[in-house]
Scaffold this motif. Structure first.
Motif, mmCIF file in Angstrom:
data_model
loop_
_atom_site.group_PDB
_atom_site.id
_atom_site.type_symbol
_atom_site.label_atom_id
_atom_site.label_comp_id
_atom_site.label_asym_id
_atom_site.label_seq_id
_atom_site.Cartn_x
_atom_site.Cartn_y
_atom_site.Cartn_z
ATOM 1 N N ASP A 100 20.361 54.846 59.499
ATOM 2 C CA ASP A 100 21.409 55.785 59.903
ATOM 3 C C ASP A 100 21.618 55.790 61.418
ATOM 4 O OD1 ASP A 100 21.844 56.517 57.306
ATOM 5 O OD2 ASP A 100 20.576 58.305 57.382
ATOM 6 N N PHE A 101 20.526 55.674 62.188
ATOM 7 C CA PHE A 101 20.672 55.721 63.643
ATOM 8 C C PHE A 101 21.451 54.517 64.155
ATOM 9 C CE2 PHE A 101 16.837 53.151 63.263
ATOM 10 C CZ PHE A 101 16.955 52.223 64.297
ATOM 11 N N MET A 102 21.340 53.376 63.462
ATOM 12 C CA MET A 102 22.099 52.195 63.881
ATOM 13 C C MET A 102 23.579 52.348 63.540
ATOM 14 S SD MET A 102 20.542 49.866 65.584
ATOM 15 C CE MET A 102 21.686 48.491 65.351
ATOM 16 N N VAL A 103 23.870 52.982 62.415
ATOM 17 C CA VAL A 103 25.275 53.224 62.062
ATOM 18 C C VAL A 103 25.920 54.143 63.088
ATOM 19 C CG1 VAL A 103 26.823 54.220 60.336
ATOM 20 C CG2 VAL A 103 24.863 52.849 59.606
ATOM 21 N N ARG A 104 25.208 55.222 63.446
ATOM 22 C CA ARG A 104 25.740 56.136 64.469
ATOM 23 C C ARG A 104 25.891 55.428 65.805
ATOM 24 N NH1 ARG A 104 22.120 59.760 61.846
ATOM 25 N NH2 ARG A 104 20.534 59.391 63.463
ATOM 26 N N ALA A 105 24.921 54.582 66.154
ATOM 27 C CA ALA A 105 24.992 53.845 67.410
ATOM 28 C C ALA A 105 26.183 52.899 67.415
ATOM 29 C CB ALA A 105 23.698 53.066 67.638
ATOM 30 N N LEU A 106 26.424 52.231 66.293
ATOM 31 C CA LEU A 106 27.538 51.285 66.217
ATOM 32 C C LEU A 106 28.874 51.999 66.351
ATOM 33 C CD1 LEU A 106 28.421 48.364 65.757
ATOM 34 C CD2 LEU A 106 28.422 48.829 63.291
ATOM 35 N N VAL A 107 29.025 53.115 65.659
ATOM 36 C CA VAL A 107 30.288 53.877 65.744
ATOM 37 C C VAL A 107 30.489 54.392 67.164
ATOM 38 C CG1 VAL A 107 31.528 55.900 64.925
ATOM 39 C CG2 VAL A 107 30.219 54.509 63.314
ATOM 40 N N THR A 108 29.421 54.894 67.780
ATOM 41 C CA THR A 108 29.515 55.388 69.157
ATOM 42 C C THR A 108 29.890 54.269 70.118
ATOM 43 O OG1 THR A 108 27.871 57.102 68.727
ATOM 44 C CG2 THR A 108 28.241 56.506 71.024
ATOM 45 N N ALA A 109 29.229 53.128 69.982
ATOM 46 C CA ALA A 109 29.479 52.005 70.885
ATOM 47 C C ALA A 109 30.912 51.495 70.758
ATOM 48 C CB ALA A 109 28.490 50.865 70.597
ATOM 49 N N VAL A 110 31.382 51.368 69.532
ATOM 50 C CA VAL A 110 32.750 50.872 69.307
ATOM 51 C C VAL A 110 33.771 51.871 69.843
ATOM 52 C CG1 VAL A 110 34.459 50.385 67.518
ATOM 53 C CG2 VAL A 110 32.166 49.398 67.356
ATOM 54 N N THR A 111 33.544 53.159 69.600
ATOM 55 C CA THR A 111 34.468 54.193 70.084
ATOM 56 C C THR A 111 34.531 54.207 71.609
ATOM 57 O OG1 THR A 111 34.000 55.574 68.143
ATOM 58 C CG2 THR A 111 34.984 56.655 70.057
ATOM 59 N N ALA A 112 33.359 54.230 72.243
ATOM 60 C CA ALA A 112 33.321 54.255 73.708
ATOM 61 C C ALA A 112 33.916 52.978 74.296
ATOM 62 C CB ALA A 112 31.880 54.437 74.187
ATOM 63 N N ALA A 113 33.616 51.836 73.685
ATOM 64 C CA ALA A 113 34.121 50.564 74.197
ATOM 65 C C ALA A 113 35.643 50.498 74.129
ATOM 66 C CB ALA A 113 33.508 49.406 73.403
ATOM 67 N N LEU A 165 21.722 55.225 73.319
ATOM 68 C CA LEU A 165 22.640 54.901 72.231
ATOM 69 C C LEU A 165 21.975 55.045 70.862
ATOM 70 C CD1 LEU A 165 25.449 53.947 71.471
ATOM 71 C CD2 LEU A 165 24.696 51.591 71.795
ATOM 72 N N LEU A 166 20.718 54.657 70.772
ATOM 73 C CA LEU A 166 20.026 54.711 69.487
ATOM 74 C C LEU A 166 19.580 56.125 69.134
ATOM 75 C CD1 LEU A 166 17.854 51.468 69.712
ATOM 76 C CD2 LEU A 166 20.159 51.770 68.771
ATOM 77 N N GLY A 167 19.724 57.058 70.060
ATOM 78 C CA GLY A 167 19.329 58.441 69.801
ATOM 79 C C GLY A 167 20.499 59.368 69.565
ATOM 80 N N VAL A 168 21.689 58.836 69.322
ATOM 81 C CA VAL A 168 22.870 59.658 69.092
ATOM 82 C C VAL A 168 22.722 60.416 67.775
ATOM 83 C CG1 VAL A 168 25.354 59.634 68.684
ATOM 84 C CG2 VAL A 168 24.362 58.129 70.409
ATOM 85 N N SER A 169 22.857 61.727 67.825
ATOM 86 C CA SER A 169 22.756 62.554 66.627
ATOM 87 C C SER A 169 24.125 62.700 65.969
ATOM 88 C CB SER A 169 22.204 63.927 66.985
ATOM 89 O OG SER A 169 23.126 64.631 67.812
ATOM 90 N N ALA A 207 31.488 57.769 77.168
ATOM 91 C CA ALA A 207 30.655 56.578 77.340
ATOM 92 C C ALA A 207 29.255 56.907 77.824
ATOM 93 C CB ALA A 207 31.328 55.618 78.320
ATOM 94 N N LEU A 208 29.073 58.119 78.336
ATOM 95 C CA LEU A 208 27.781 58.516 78.903
ATOM 96 C C LEU A 208 26.650 58.354 77.894
ATOM 97 C CD1 LEU A 208 26.340 59.939 81.337
ATOM 98 C CD2 LEU A 208 26.794 62.092 80.166
ATOM 99 N N GLN A 209 26.877 58.794 76.673
ATOM 100 C CA GLN A 209 25.838 58.742 75.652
ATOM 101 C C GLN A 209 25.482 57.302 75.295
ATOM 102 O OE1 GLN A 209 24.664 61.785 74.381
ATOM 103 N NE2 GLN A 209 23.001 60.629 73.453
ATOM 104 N N ALA A 210 26.452 56.402 75.430
ATOM 105 C CA ALA A 210 26.223 55.022 75.025
ATOM 106 C C ALA A 210 25.425 54.232 76.051
ATOM 107 C CB ALA A 210 27.566 54.331 74.771
ATOM 108 N N VAL A 211 25.834 54.270 77.298
ATOM 109 C CA VAL A 211 25.216 53.384 78.286
ATOM 110 C C VAL A 211 24.654 54.115 79.496
ATOM 111 C CG1 VAL A 211 26.635 51.419 77.620
ATOM 112 C CG2 VAL A 211 27.458 52.940 79.401
ATOM 113 N N GLY A 212 24.823 55.437 79.583
ATOM 114 C CA GLY A 212 24.304 56.177 80.727
ATOM 115 C C GLY A 212 25.243 56.102 81.922
ATOM 116 N N VAL A 213 24.967 56.938 82.912
ATOM 117 C CA VAL A 213 25.894 57.060 84.039
ATOM 118 C C VAL A 213 25.932 55.796 84.899
ATOM 119 C CG1 VAL A 213 25.644 59.566 84.127
ATOM 120 C CG2 VAL A 213 24.139 58.148 85.511
#
Length: 290
Positions: free
Chosen positions: A14-27, A129-133, A193-199
Motif C-alpha cells: 500500500d505504501f508503494m501505491v500511495r508513493a506512486l500516486v503522490t509522485a505522479v501527481t507532484a511530477a 515519499l514512502l511515508g505518505v499516509s 511536491a514537498l512530501q515527495a522530494v523535500g524542500v
C-alpha cells in the motif's frame, strides 16, 4: 522475474501505491507550472519559495495543524517579502530572493534543531515519499487538483504574460495580478511536491521538466504536453529504480529528470548540442565549397 512481475511487485504494498500516486501527481503539476517558470525566468524564484516553506512546516507540526497550512503561509510570506524588499529599496530582485529564502530556510533549520519531536523532521528537507499516509495523499490530491485547474483555465493569459506583459496589459489583462497568481500557484505547487522530494529537491521538479521540453519544441502548447509526460515517466522510473536498488526515492526521481534533460541537451533534433554542431560544420563545408 518477468517484466510483468517487476511492474506488479512494488504495487502489492500500500505504501508503494500511495508513493506512486503522490509522485505522479507532484511530477505532473510541477512540470506544467515549470513551462511558465522557464519562459519567464523564475527559476530562482522557484528555489526561493520551495526553501522558504520550511519554517512554516515546522511550526505547523508544533501547533498540530496540517503541514500544507504552514507551508502555504510561509510561501506567500516569502513572495511578499521579496516584493517588499525589491520595491522599497535599492536591492535588485535576485539579491532580494537570495536574502529572503536563505534567511527563512535558516529559520526552518533552527526550528527543527530546537523542536522536540517524535517525528524525524529532517524528512521535510529530504522528502518522505514512502511515508505518505492516506490523509497526506488526500491533501496532496486536493491541492494539486486546485492548482492544475487554475493553470489550465488561465493558461492563455499566463502564456501571454510570459511572452509579452505589455501586450497583455494593452488587451485588458492585469500583468501584476497574473504574476501574483503564478507566484501563489508556485507556493501551492511547492507544498504538493514537498512530501515527495523535500524542500531541497522541489526546485529541480519545478525547473527541469520545463527546461527539457523547451529544448524539444518551440511551441508552448506542446511544452505543456511534453513536460508532464517526461516528468511523470521519470517519476515512475525513479520510484521503481529506488525500490529495486534500495535508494532514496526522491533523489532517484530527480536524477531521472536530470538524465532526461541531459539526453535532450545533447540529442534534441533542433536544439541539441550534437545536432547543432553537425549543422554548423555542414554549413562551414558548404561555404568553403561554394
Amino acid at each position: 522475474m518477468s517484466l510483468f512481475e517487476i511492474l506488479l511487485e512494488p504495487l502489492s504494498y500500500d505504501f508503494m501505491v500511495r508513493a506512486l500516486v503522490t509522485a505522479v501527481t507532484a511530477a505532473a503539476l510541477c512540470a506544467v507550472l515549470s513551462c511558465w517558470l522557464v519562459l519567464i525566468g523564475w527559476s530562482l524564484m522557484g528555489d526561493a519559495v520551495s526553501h522558504a516553506v520550511l519554517p512554516g512546516v515546522v511550526l505547523a507540526y508544533v501547533f498540530s495543524v496540517p503541514f500544507a497550512v504552514g507551508a502555504l503561509l510561509f510561501g506567500f510570506l516569502a513572495v511578499g517579502l521579496i516584493g517588499a524588499v525589491r520595491e522599497t529599496s535599492r536591492i535588485k530582485e535576485d539579491a532580494a530572493i537570495g536574502i529572503v529564502f536563505t534567511t527563512l530556510f535558516a529559520l526552518g533549520l533552527v526550528l527543527i534543531s530546537v523542536t522536540p519531536s517524535h517525528t524525524d523532521l529532517t524528512h521535510i528537507i529530504f522528502g518522505n515519499l514512502l511515508g505518505v499516509s492516506s490523509g497526506d495523499l488526500a491533501q496532496i490530491m486536493i491541492l494539486a487538483a486546485l492548482a492544475m485547474a487554475v493553470l489550465l483555465i488561465k493558461r492563455r493569459d499566463f502564456t501571454l504574460y510570459s511572452f509579452d506583459p505589455t501586450h497583455a496589459h494593452a488587451i485588458g489583462l492585469n500583468p501584476r495580478m497574473l504574476g501574483a497568481a503564478l507566484l501563489a500557484l508556485l507556493a501551492l505547487t511547492s507544498v504538493v511536491a514537498l512530501q515527495a522530494v523535500g524542500v531541497i529537491l522541489v526546485v529541480a521538479m519545478l525547473i527541469i521538466p520545463g527546461a527539457t521540453a523547451y529544448l524539444l519544441t518551440d511551441r508552448h502548447s506542446r511544452m505543456l504536453v511534453i513536460a508532464p509526460a517526461i516528468s511523470v515517466a521519470c517519476a515512475v522510473l525513479g520510484l521503481y529504480t529506488s525500490y529495486y536498488m534500495d535508494t532514496a526515492s526522491g533523489g532517484m526521481i530527480v536524477l531521472a529528470q536530470g538524465t532526461a534533460f541531459a539526453l535532450a541537451y545533447f540529442f534534441a533534433p533542433r536544439q541539441g548540442l550534437i545536432g547543432t554542431r553537425i549543422r554548423a560544420a555542414r554549413r562551414r563545408r558548404m561555404a568553403l565549397t561554394a
